[in-house]
Design a protein around this motif. Structure first.
Motif, PDB file in Angstrom:
ATOM      1  N   THR A  25      57.602  19.098  28.266  1.00  0.00           N
ATOM      2  CA  THR A  25      57.461  19.593  29.623  1.00  0.00           C
ATOM      3  C   THR A  25      57.828  18.483  30.588  1.00  0.00           C
ATOM      4  O   THR A  25      57.731  17.299  30.266  1.00  0.00           O
ATOM      5  CB  THR A  25      56.020  20.073  29.899  1.00  0.00           C
ATOM      6  OG1 THR A  25      55.901  20.448  31.267  1.00  0.00           O
ATOM      7  CG2 THR A  25      55.006  18.985  29.605  1.00  0.00           C
ATOM      8  N   GLU A  26      58.252  18.850  31.791  1.00  0.00           N
ATOM      9  CA  GLU A  26      58.585  17.860  32.805  1.00  0.00           C
ATOM     10  C   GLU A  26      57.344  17.325  33.504  1.00  0.00           C
ATOM     11  O   GLU A  26      57.429  16.363  34.275  1.00  0.00           O
ATOM     12  CB  GLU A  26      59.544  18.471  33.836  1.00  0.00           C
ATOM     13  CG  GLU A  26      60.906  18.866  33.266  1.00  0.00           C
ATOM     14  CD  GLU A  26      61.634  17.677  32.649  1.00  0.00           C
ATOM     15  OE1 GLU A  26      61.542  16.565  33.210  1.00  0.00           O
ATOM     16  OE2 GLU A  26      62.275  17.867  31.597  1.00  0.00           O
ATOM     17  N   GLN A  27      56.199  17.929  33.248  1.00  0.00           N
ATOM     18  CA  GLN A  27      54.970  17.468  33.881  1.00  0.00           C
ATOM     19  C   GLN A  27      54.529  16.143  33.255  1.00  0.00           C
ATOM     20  O   GLN A  27      54.833  15.841  32.107  1.00  0.00           O
ATOM     21  CB  GLN A  27      53.871  18.510  33.730  1.00  0.00           C
ATOM     22  CG  GLN A  27      54.206  19.837  34.397  1.00  0.00           C
ATOM     23  CD  GLN A  27      53.065  20.836  34.304  1.00  0.00           C
ATOM     24  OE1 GLN A  27      51.904  20.454  34.243  1.00  0.00           O
ATOM     25  NE2 GLN A  27      53.409  22.120  34.296  1.00  0.00           N
ATOM     26  N   SER A  28      53.788  15.379  34.004  1.00  0.00           N
ATOM     27  CA  SER A  28      53.348  14.061  33.537  1.00  0.00           C
ATOM     28  C   SER A  28      52.082  14.134  32.704  1.00  0.00           C
ATOM     29  O   SER A  28      51.735  13.174  32.020  1.00  0.00           O
ATOM     30  CB  SER A  28      53.116  13.138  34.732  1.00  0.00           C
ATOM     31  OG  SER A  28      52.106  13.669  35.578  1.00  0.00           O
ATOM     32  N   GLN A  29      51.395  15.254  32.743  1.00  0.00           N
ATOM     33  CA  GLN A  29      50.142  15.402  32.026  1.00  0.00           C
ATOM     34  C   GLN A  29      50.278  16.446  30.927  1.00  0.00           C
ATOM     35  O   GLN A  29      50.907  17.488  31.105  1.00  0.00           O
ATOM     36  CB  GLN A  29      49.021  15.824  32.980  1.00  0.00           C
ATOM     37  CG  GLN A  29      47.640  15.788  32.333  1.00  0.00           C
ATOM     38  CD  GLN A  29      46.538  16.046  33.345  1.00  0.00           C
ATOM     39  OE1 GLN A  29      46.805  16.573  34.422  1.00  0.00           O
ATOM     40  NE2 GLN A  29      45.308  15.684  33.002  1.00  0.00           N
ATOM     41  N   ALA A  30      49.705  16.151  29.776  1.00  0.00           N
ATOM     42  CA  ALA A  30      49.729  17.105  28.662  1.00  0.00           C
ATOM     43  C   ALA A  30      48.787  18.262  28.941  1.00  0.00           C
ATOM     44  O   ALA A  30      47.752  18.101  29.587  1.00  0.00           O
ATOM     45  CB  ALA A  30      49.318  16.395  27.378  1.00  0.00           C
ATOM     46  N   TRP A  31      49.170  19.448  28.442  1.00  0.00           N
ATOM     47  CA  TRP A  31      48.286  20.591  28.560  1.00  0.00           C
ATOM     48  C   TRP A  31      48.524  21.547  27.402  1.00  0.00           C
ATOM     49  O   TRP A  31      49.522  21.441  26.691  1.00  0.00           O
ATOM     50  CB  TRP A  31      48.447  21.319  29.895  1.00  0.00           C
ATOM     51  CG  TRP A  31      49.831  21.719  30.276  1.00  0.00           C
ATOM     52  CD1 TRP A  31      50.793  20.927  30.824  1.00  0.00           C
ATOM     53  CD2 TRP A  31      50.422  23.026  30.159  1.00  0.00           C
ATOM     54  NE1 TRP A  31      51.958  21.642  31.051  1.00  0.00           N
ATOM     55  CE2 TRP A  31      51.751  22.935  30.662  1.00  0.00           C
ATOM     56  CE3 TRP A  31      49.961  24.252  29.697  1.00  0.00           C
ATOM     57  CZ2 TRP A  31      52.615  24.025  30.700  1.00  0.00           C
ATOM     58  CZ3 TRP A  31      50.822  25.340  29.739  1.00  0.00           C
ATOM     59  CH2 TRP A  31      52.125  25.219  30.236  1.00  0.00           C
ATOM     60  N   GLN A  50      46.516  27.421  31.237  1.00  0.00           N
ATOM     61  CA  GLN A  50      46.861  26.064  30.848  1.00  0.00           C
ATOM     62  C   GLN A  50      45.585  25.264  30.686  1.00  0.00           C
ATOM     63  O   GLN A  50      44.755  25.194  31.593  1.00  0.00           O
ATOM     64  CB  GLN A  50      47.777  25.434  31.897  1.00  0.00           C
ATOM     65  CG  GLN A  50      49.077  26.200  32.066  1.00  0.00           C
ATOM     66  CD  GLN A  50      49.912  25.682  33.215  1.00  0.00           C
ATOM     67  OE1 GLN A  50      49.405  25.036  34.101  1.00  0.00           O
ATOM     68  NE2 GLN A  50      51.196  25.967  33.182  1.00  0.00           N
ATOM     69  N   TYR A  51      45.429  24.659  29.536  1.00  0.00           N
ATOM     70  CA  TYR A  51      44.226  23.889  29.264  1.00  0.00           C
ATOM     71  C   TYR A  51      44.594  22.420  29.225  1.00  0.00           C
ATOM     72  O   TYR A  51      45.250  21.946  28.309  1.00  0.00           O
ATOM     73  CB  TYR A  51      43.614  24.331  27.943  1.00  0.00           C
ATOM     74  CG  TYR A  51      42.403  23.533  27.562  1.00  0.00           C
ATOM     75  CD1 TYR A  51      42.484  22.555  26.580  1.00  0.00           C
ATOM     76  CD2 TYR A  51      41.192  23.736  28.197  1.00  0.00           C
ATOM     77  CE1 TYR A  51      41.376  21.807  26.234  1.00  0.00           C
ATOM     78  CE2 TYR A  51      40.077  23.001  27.854  1.00  0.00           C
ATOM     79  CZ  TYR A  51      40.172  22.034  26.882  1.00  0.00           C
ATOM     80  OH  TYR A  51      39.070  21.297  26.548  1.00  0.00           O
TER      81      TYR A  51
END
Length: 394
Positions: free
Chosen positions: A70-76, A8-9
């Motif tokens: 994605t459910e994450q708050s940060q883009a990757w 994951q970047y």
């Protein structure tokens, strides 16, 4: 330098969850080809995959897909190595992120990864004009627009697509089209446009000419069998399929492929219509080998006006007679061959299929005629011709 994946970047940093897949070498001495696609690499193996695996012989090949929520708050950025040296990039954006925020995040993720790889010799290859929203600032020594379909005519097409395409046609150094009808529509808009209709991996599909074990989900079906593989969407004439199945209940209609953009409840349901779902590219010859006639029951609408179906030469390479609705590029390229019979309605489709079944009873003659038509229609030939056009445009 190597690409380790999948990892994951994030913007500005990298983390590696779990075991790493085999690395793909990045050669700083080679140019990088960045392909911007509306199609996912692992969806249906078609034109982009055939071409990009070949271009990966000469370039560091990055294949950027559309973002996934994605459910994450940060883009990757997910980086996934594929066979043949292709590196698939998938932006993972926070849920409900759209519009300009989405474009900004994709731009930052892409810029960060290109900087990490120290890419300074870039070729851009667009399949979707919508990618200009985050890629218009990139400096490339060559920009190619491979217009494989008239995307603006497809169900659910973005409202901005037509304007984005106008912008891309102004920026592109070179335009390829997926067929002759599409070329005629684009050549007036770009002075360096070239038609590259559907090609075929003859060796792969020729395996269907020999007897093969019938796939388990097809083996119990009776005969004769009429088969189709491909995406099942608004381009198919569902009413025609239903009418043919009703007129000939002794025929088995086999439809292989994912259902996309249409409600599965809209699909015709009869005892002799069989939906087998999506299958890997490697398995398609086995299904084709078990059919008596291959069919292309496309609807005659805006979404099919410019198509040049890849499956036409694939079916012929597999030694099967073909029945198709009157798609313009199919009629122009194959209508007089005697191998592809054209039918405009259900009654004609039944009659054409009956004639095709008679053709199937003489497989050697059928295959000889097919081989004379296929000629130089290989993906290798198309790739080499495209390379020549690119060299001339540099």
């Amino acid at each position: 330098m190597s690409w380790a994946g999948p990892y994951q970047y994030d913007i500005g940093r990298t983390r590696a969850p779990g075991a790493l897949a085999p690395e793909v070498e990045f050669d700083a001495q080679r140019p990088t080809l960045l392909c911007l696609s509306h199609l996912r690499w692992s969806f249906v193996y078609q034109r982009p995959q055939h071409l990009m695996t070949r271009f990966a012989r000469d370039y560091n090949l990055l294949f950027l897909e559309e973002p996934v929520a994605t459910e994450q708050s940060q883009a990757w950025l997910e980086i996934r190595p594929e066979d043949g040296g292709v590196q698939v990039l998938v932006p993972r954006l926070p849920h409900a992120c759209g519009g300009e925020p989405s474009a900004r995040l994709q731009r930052e993720l892409l810029d960060g990864y290109l900087q990490r790889l120290k890419v300074d010799d870039l070729i851009l290859w667009f399949y979707t004009p919508m990618a200009l929203a985050f890629a218009s600032h990139l400096r490339a020594r060559l920009t190619v627009y491979d217009c494989m379909d008239e995307l603006s005519a497809f169900r659910g097409a973005p409202a901005a697509l037509i304007e984005r395409e106008r912008e891309l046609l102004l920026r592109a150094d070179l335009v390829f089209t997926g067929g002759y009808s599409l070329y005629e529509a684009k050549c007036e808009l770009h002075s360096n446009a070239h038609p590259f209709p559907s090609s075929v991996d003859v060796e792969h599909f020729a395996a269907a000419r020999d007897a093969q074990p019938d796939p388990s989900d097809q083996a119990a079906l009776g005969r004769p069998r009429l088969g189709f593989y491909g995406v099942i969407d608004e381009r198919l004439d569902l009413a025609l399929i239903d009418q043919v199945a009703r007129l000939r209940p002794d025929w088995q209609l086999v439809l292989v492929g994912p259902v996309v953009k249409i409600n599965p409840a809209e699909l015709p349901r009869r005892d002799n219509i069989h939906y087998l779902g999506a299958k890997p590219y490697d398995e398609l010859p086995a299904y084709l080998a078990g059919w008596d006639v291959a069919i292309m029951p496309f609807a005659m609408n805006e979404s099919t006006r410019f198509i040049s179906p890849t499956k036409t030469p694939e079916y012929l390479a597999g030694g099967r007679p073909v029945v198709s609705t009157p798609i313009i590029d199919v009629v122009r390229s194959y209508g007089d061959s005697g191998l592809v019979r054209i039918a405009a309605d259900a009654a004609e489709f039944v009659a054409a299929t009956e004639a095709a079944l008679r053709d199937a009873a003489q497989p050697e003659a059928l295959r000889a005629r097919a081989d004379s038509i296929l000629g130089d229609m290989s993906w290798d030939h198309t790739w080499k011709q495209m390379k020549e056009k690119m060299t001339c445009a540099l």
